[in-house]
Design an enzyme around this catalytic site. Sequence first.
Site, PDB file in Angstrom:
ATOM      1  N   LYS A  35       0.858  -1.188   0.000  1.00 11.08           N
ATOM      2  CA  LYS A  35       0.000   0.000   0.000  1.00 11.08           C
ATOM      3  C   LYS A  35       0.887   1.228   0.000  1.00 11.08           C
ATOM      4  CE  LYS A  35      -4.506   0.863   0.259  1.00 11.08           C
ATOM      5  NZ  LYS A  35      -5.615  -0.008  -0.194  1.00 11.08           N
TER       6      LYS A  35
HETATM    7  N1  LIG Z   1     -11.744   1.882  -4.845  1.00 10.39           N
HETATM    8  C1  LIG Z   1     -11.506   0.589  -4.679  1.00 10.39           C
HETATM    9  O1  LIG Z   1     -11.380  -0.181  -5.654  1.00 10.39           O
HETATM   10  C2  LIG Z   1     -11.417   0.007  -3.296  1.00 10.39           C
HETATM   11  C3  LIG Z   1     -11.107  -1.341  -3.162  1.00 10.39           C
HETATM   12  C4  LIG Z   1     -11.094  -1.924  -1.894  1.00 10.39           C
HETATM   13  C5  LIG Z   1     -11.380  -1.134  -0.786  1.00 10.39           C
HETATM   14  N2  LIG Z   1     -11.654   0.178  -0.930  1.00 10.39           N
HETATM   15  C6  LIG Z   1     -11.965   0.937   0.285  1.00 10.39           C
HETATM   16  O2  LIG Z   1     -13.275   1.466   0.183  1.00 10.39           O
HETATM   17  C7  LIG Z   1     -13.339   2.716   0.880  1.00 10.39           C
HETATM   18  C8  LIG Z   1     -13.863   3.790  -0.075  1.00 10.39           C
HETATM   19  O3  LIG Z   1     -12.995   3.867  -1.194  1.00 10.39           O
HETATM   20  P1  LIG Z   1     -13.400   4.661  -2.531  1.00 10.39           P
HETATM   21  O4  LIG Z   1     -12.442   4.233  -3.575  1.00 10.39           O
HETATM   22  O5  LIG Z   1     -14.868   4.559  -2.755  1.00 10.39           O
HETATM   23  O6  LIG Z   1     -13.033   6.139  -2.098  1.00 10.39           O
HETATM   24  P2  LIG Z   1     -13.574   7.507  -2.734  1.00 10.39           P
HETATM   25  O7  LIG Z   1     -12.543   8.527  -2.432  1.00 10.39           O
HETATM   26  O8  LIG Z   1     -14.027   7.319  -4.134  1.00 10.39           O
HETATM   27  O9  LIG Z   1     -14.904   7.799  -1.865  1.00 10.39           O
HETATM   28  C9  LIG Z   1     -14.891   7.962  -0.484  1.00 10.39           C
HETATM   29  C10 LIG Z   1     -16.286   8.418  -0.053  1.00 10.39           C
HETATM   30  O10 LIG Z   1     -16.326   8.509   1.379  1.00 10.39           O
HETATM   31  C11 LIG Z   1     -16.783   9.815   1.737  1.00 10.39           C
HETATM   32  N3  LIG Z   1     -16.131  10.167   2.997  1.00 10.39           N
HETATM   33  C12 LIG Z   1     -14.860  10.562   3.193  1.00 10.39           C
HETATM   34  N4  LIG Z   1     -14.648  10.800   4.501  1.00 10.39           N
HETATM   35  C13 LIG Z   1     -15.799  10.516   5.126  1.00 10.39           C
HETATM   36  C14 LIG Z   1     -16.218  10.558   6.470  1.00 10.39           C
HETATM   37  N5  LIG Z   1     -15.379  10.941   7.435  1.00 10.39           N
HETATM   38  N6  LIG Z   1     -17.496  10.190   6.756  1.00 10.39           N
HETATM   39  C15 LIG Z   1     -18.323   9.812   5.772  1.00 10.39           C
HETATM   40  N7  LIG Z   1     -18.009   9.749   4.489  1.00 10.39           N
HETATM   41  C16 LIG Z   1     -16.757  10.109   4.176  1.00 10.39           C
HETATM   42  C17 LIG Z   1     -16.415  10.720   0.598  1.00 10.39           C
HETATM   43  O11 LIG Z   1     -17.212  11.893   0.574  1.00 10.39           O
HETATM   44  C18 LIG Z   1     -16.695   9.789  -0.578  1.00 10.39           C
HETATM   45  O12 LIG Z   1     -18.091   9.783  -0.841  1.00 10.39           O
HETATM   46  C19 LIG Z   1     -11.930   2.953   1.422  1.00 10.39           C
HETATM   47  O13 LIG Z   1     -11.839   2.441   2.729  1.00 10.39           O
HETATM   48  C20 LIG Z   1     -11.055   2.131   0.501  1.00 10.39           C
HETATM   49  O14 LIG Z   1      -9.820   1.748   1.115  1.00 10.39           O
HETATM   50  C21 LIG Z   1     -11.676   0.772  -2.157  1.00 10.39           C
END
Ligand SMILES: NC(=O)c1ccc[n+]([C@@H]2O[C@H](COP(=O)([O-])OP(=O)(O)OC[C@H]3O[C@@H](n4cnc5c(N)ncnc54)[C@H](O)[C@@H]3O)[C@@H](O)[C@H]2O)c1
Length: 418
Positions: free
Chosen positions: A105
């Site tokens: 990561k």
């Molecule tokens: N994108 C991927 O392929 C992927 C894969 C596995 C895991 N994840 C995990 O999923 C989660 C989201 O990832 P993503 O890619 O959708 O991110 P992203 O940046 O696209 O979206 C994050 C979302 O969370 C919201 N957010 C941020 N801080 C917040 C808070 N304090 N309270 C409430 N909402 C909040 C933002 O406004 C946004 O809507 C993360 O934990 C990431 O590690 C993502």
Amino acid sequence: MTRENQYENFLKFLDKAAEVMHMPQDEYIILKYPERELKVSLPLKKDDGSVQVYDGYRVQHSTLRGPGKGGIRIHQHVDIDDVKALAAMMTFKCAIVNLPFGGAKGGICVNPSTLSITELERLTRRYTSAILPIIGPEKDVPAPDVGSNSQIMDWVMDTYSMTKGYPIQSVVTGKDIDVGGSLGRKEATGRGITIITQQMMKALDKDIRQMRIAIQGMGNVGSISATLLHEKGAKIVAVSDVSGGLYNKNGLDIPVIIGFIDSGKRLLKDYDDGVSAHITNAELIRTDCDILIPAAMENQITAENADDIKASVIVEAANGPTSKEADEMLNSRGVLIVPDILANAGGVVVSYCEWVQNIQSIIWEEDDVNHMLERIMTRAFNEVYESAVNYNCRMRYGAIILALKRLTNTFKKRGMYP
Ligand SMILES: NC(=O)c1ccc[n+]([C@@H]2O[C@H](COP(=O)([O-])OP(=O)(O)OC[C@H]3O[C@@H](n4cnc5c(N)ncnc54)[C@H](O)[C@@H]3O)[C@@H](O)[C@H]2O)c1
């Protein structure tokens, strides 16, 4: 809300899983220590001519089963312990879905919304250059995470290729289709969440169409999960982003809400359909619903709010959304948690598809990618479920045990160098 040390949390879960399966510490001790941790300082010339220096990291937790794999997080709260924990989770995630990858990561400690697009590009390129000695298609393959997207991956690919002198698409996944990205990658994590949620309902003999779901986070993962679960007939009663959330007990109009978000940098606090109520993120966690899907940041479910949760099933779309204490509290109340290392593995599964296509210079149809994802996620769900039943433990430990077996088997067969 208290911020827990994510790496210590990971170690507690790991030790507990080893205890459940009676695995002696010597057999898994190497998994308690990341193989390599790199900290870099990233100077950036801002558009106004001033210079600022940001912290960047890349951690390779394990390359036992293949090249390191894991996202690049761009967020103001990124620190070394978060990155270590996220890297370790990638090791276990890849082992659960049985991919030939290890875990890694990276991150840059900055709020990307405070940078102009040209500043973000320069910072991404400088970061890529700084971690370049340790990444590569056979060494460590980054991908998007919170705060990063396909554009950032395209810049990583370009910077790496320019330095090496020829195009190397397989150095990073989650790229735009025009730059060698895979069809289906953008939707993969949310699609995986949907597959796992459906499998969970099947195991519980429940109909997804009867389920009321609350989703925290409307970014990549949350919005795709909301869209696909809505299409499957579930009632999405609450959603939120960083600005707050929306609630409608009769079900939110997800396509309209997604259209609103997609039409520019639109926050849910500004959404108004005249019927849905505005709620806070704290209220979303305790929404009256059947399934809660945290899809934003880590540490959202803690000892402070665990007892207020009304959902009977939690599907962890975010990484590390539940603290160890909250996990115990929820378990003692009979709340079923589908752990992150299984639930959100869809992203890395399709990243694997992208890497394979890039290495072989072939392009798969989207249907082929989606079928592969469905097959791998369904198999992983069944194996984790079976592991939890066999060891009479909750799914989180069932998942860690499954991964621990695969990782320690590889370790035994490879042997300890020198
Ligand atoms: N994108 C991927 O392929 C992927 C894969 C596995 C895991 N994840 C995990 O999923 C989660 C989201 O990832 P993503 O890619 O959708 O991110 P992203 O940046 O696209 O979206 C994050 C979302 O969370 C919201 N957010 C941020 N801080 C917040 C808070 N304090 N309270 C409430 N909402 C909040 C933002 O406004 C946004 O809507 C993360 O934990 C990431 O590690 C993502």
